[in-house]
Write an enzyme that holds these catalytic residues in place. Structure first.
Site, mmCIF file in Angstrom:
data_model
loop_
_atom_site.group_PDB
_atom_site.id
_atom_site.type_symbol
_atom_site.label_atom_id
_atom_site.label_comp_id
_atom_site.label_asym_id
_atom_site.label_seq_id
_atom_site.Cartn_x
_atom_site.Cartn_y
_atom_site.Cartn_z
ATOM 1 N N GLU A 287 0.832 -1.204 0.000
ATOM 2 C CA GLU A 287 0.000 0.000 0.000
ATOM 3 C C GLU A 287 0.869 1.258 0.000
ATOM 4 O O GLU A 287 1.881 1.337 0.701
ATOM 5 C CB GLU A 287 -0.891 -0.010 1.252
ATOM 6 C CG GLU A 287 -1.775 1.200 1.399
ATOM 7 C CD GLU A 287 -2.472 1.238 2.756
ATOM 8 O OE1 GLU A 287 -3.484 1.952 2.873
ATOM 9 O OE2 GLU A 287 -2.007 0.566 3.692
ATOM 10 N N LYS A 349 -9.672 2.380 -2.995
ATOM 11 C CA LYS A 349 -10.145 1.869 -1.722
ATOM 12 C C LYS A 349 -11.544 2.387 -1.428
ATOM 13 O O LYS A 349 -11.809 3.584 -1.515
ATOM 14 C CB LYS A 349 -9.175 2.288 -0.610
ATOM 15 C CG LYS A 349 -9.479 1.685 0.758
ATOM 16 C CD LYS A 349 -8.416 2.092 1.776
ATOM 17 C CE LYS A 349 -8.661 1.447 3.124
ATOM 18 N NZ LYS A 349 -7.646 1.829 4.121
ATOM 19 N N CYS A 402 -5.491 -2.389 2.766
ATOM 20 C CA CYS A 402 -5.321 -2.219 4.206
ATOM 21 C C CYS A 402 -6.445 -2.891 4.972
ATOM 22 O O CYS A 402 -6.726 -4.068 4.783
ATOM 23 C CB CYS A 402 -5.193 -0.733 4.533
ATOM 24 S SG CYS A 402 -4.662 -0.400 6.230
#
Length: 493
Positions: A287, A349, A402
């Site tokens: 990430e 995301k 994440c």
């Protein structure tokens, strides 16, 4: 002996009662990664049952007053569990201590105090249905299952360290989640862990213990049977490389270090496979691994093209910029780059971290001087929808960035059917604490639930490739620098 112990716990004074509740919750955290000491569950939950056995004495008071003792018991249990299991969140605030250290008590004590409210509600719900013997065990397990489900979505959700994880230290213990999901495992864990409380009961003692033993036997038998299923890797399965650069968090956005960080990723990407193994077809970086806005940095894309060999694809965690009439939006993204240095696809995301990646009630809180932890003007914007990401001609993956990997109930997606989960993350925020181990365990369980292999790239670890049963095929430990190479395992049929 058990009856005498139960009586002492049940009839303890007000503050000893609360201390024992707190202690039981703290003990339970030893069943979480990296400790994985499952037997403490058989101590913590019987203690909780005996603490809740205290009779309601304030019969003349209002409903809230009558159930306040049960709420307090659950709250103190939850406070101990969440402080012991989440204290490491404070480490993220110390990366930029000058700006965020003031919020340390809120992270280490305030968040657990809020989450403990859910467990307080669970014990009140259980107490409403409390009955001697096995009935109270069933009431407690169902109540915990309900509040853990609510915790997974209320106020954007935070199901970290759901109680079911305490009963799943290895893939053998995880396989039932494929059938009943994390919600079912939450119920099963509390039910089995609490069964020893029946040793002090006059009713249902043998029957209840038999039920507990039968549940464990079925659970483990199913797990063993699943792990014996053959796994056949197709001859044309792609070779995967995961890069773990282990960049210190305080250096990631240092302008003076950007070039060195980028070159470390490229060097690991170009590293020759060990023992003459085939070159990787797909390389995955963690990430926010690229310290540039790629759409604005043609030199970075050209440098990637120099390193990639013919036919190789690179998946990178990077910040994506989008210009809108209202200004620039920034997204925490996975970007796919081909061997010519062209961006061919991306995923943004969807589930952002409140206060980390965006500021809730922004108009009010910014006036008060608050800001999100991630240094991005205005914070990140959320992606519009979750969709599979096409990698080359034959592979589609389910991207999770994440902590999206902790939301078991949010993994529905659009697009082509995925054959693998890719989870990119940066756990360097939390240093050498239990946080990265807990995060990996939750991603590992998503592989079991979804019946897909997991490809996990973490900046400082834990990076790993698991099969669709959650078994680790190859991995790197926390804070190691290196690569993980393996052939992509198949999904379950």
């Amino acid at each position: 002996m058990f009856a005498q112990l139960a009586q002492k716990i049940t009839l303890s004074g007000k503050w000893p009662h609360r201390f024992l509740s707190l202690l039981a919750g703290l003990l339970l955290t030893l069943a979480l990664p990296p400790y994985d000491f499952l037997p403490v569950g058989f101590i913590a939950f019987p203690m909780l049952v005996w603490l809740l056995d205290r009779p309601v004495t304030q019969t003349g008071k209002g409903w809230l007053r009558r159930h306040l003792p049960a709420f307090a018991t659950g709250w103190w249990f939850g406070f101990g569990y969440f402080v012991g299991g989440l204290w490491w969140i404070g480490a993220a605030l110390l990366v930029d201590a000058e700006q965020f250290a003031w919020a340390l008590p809120l992270a280490v004590l305030g968040l657990p105090a809020f989450l403990a409210v859910f467990y307080g509600c669970a014990t009140v719900l259980a107490k409403l249905c409390w009955s001697p013997g096995l009935g109270r065990i069933l009431a407690l397990s169902l109540a915990f299952g309900l509040v853990e489900y609510v915790r997974s979505f209320i106020l954007t959700g935070f199901p970290w360290n759901a109680v079911g994880y305490t009963a799943m230290p290895t893939p053998l213990f995880m396989q039932s989640a494929k059938l009943i999901g994390l919600s079912g495992m939450n119920v099963l864990a509390v039910m089995v862990f609490a069964m020893p409380a029946l040793l002090a009961a006059k009713r249902h003692r043998l029957g209840g213990m038999a039920v507990g033993v039968a549940l464990v036997a079925c659970h483990l038998s199913y797990g063993a049977w699943q792990l014996q299923q053959p796994v056949e890797v197709a001859a044309n399965s792609p070779h995967i490389r995961i890069v773990q650069p282990s960049i210190a968090q305080d250096l990631k956005w240092d302008n003076a270090e950007r070039r060195n960080i980028f070159e470390r990723h490229l060097s690991l990407t170009a590293q020759a496979p060990e023992n003459g193994a085939p070159r990787p077809d797909i390389i995955i970086w963690p990430e926010t691994s690229v310290p540039y806005i790629l759409s604005q940095t043609s030199d970075a894309l050209a440098r990637i093209a120099e390193v990639l060999q013919d036919g190789q694809l690179l998946m990178v965690g990077a910040v994506r910029e989008e210009e809108t009439p209202q200004g620039l939006n920034y997204y925490n993204s996975i970007t796919v780059i081909n061997d010519q240095g062209f961006i061919v696809s991306s995923f943004d995301k969807v589930h952002l971290v409140p206060f980390g990646e965006y500021l809730p009630l922004e108009g009010v809180l910014r006036v008060l001087g608050l800001q999100e932890v991630v240094e991005m003007p205005g914070g990140f914007k959320a992606g519009k929808s979750r969709h599979s990401l096409k990698i080359g001609e034959k592979l589609a993956i389910l991207p999770l960035i994440c902590y999206e990997a902790i939301f078991a109930d949010e993994l529905g997606y659009e697009g082509e059917r995925a054959s693998a989960i890719v989870n990119v993350t940066n756990d360097a925020w939390y240093g050498n604490t239990p946080g990265p181990y807990q995060h990996f365990r939750q991603a590992q369980l998503r592989a079991v639930e979804q019946g897909m292999p997991l490809l996990r790239a973490a900046n400082n670890g834990i990076s790993a490739i698991t099969d669709s049963y959650g078994r680790i095929i190859a991995s790197l430990n926390l804070n190691e620098v290196g690569v993980v190479d393996a052939v992509l395992p198949p999904p379950k049929d």
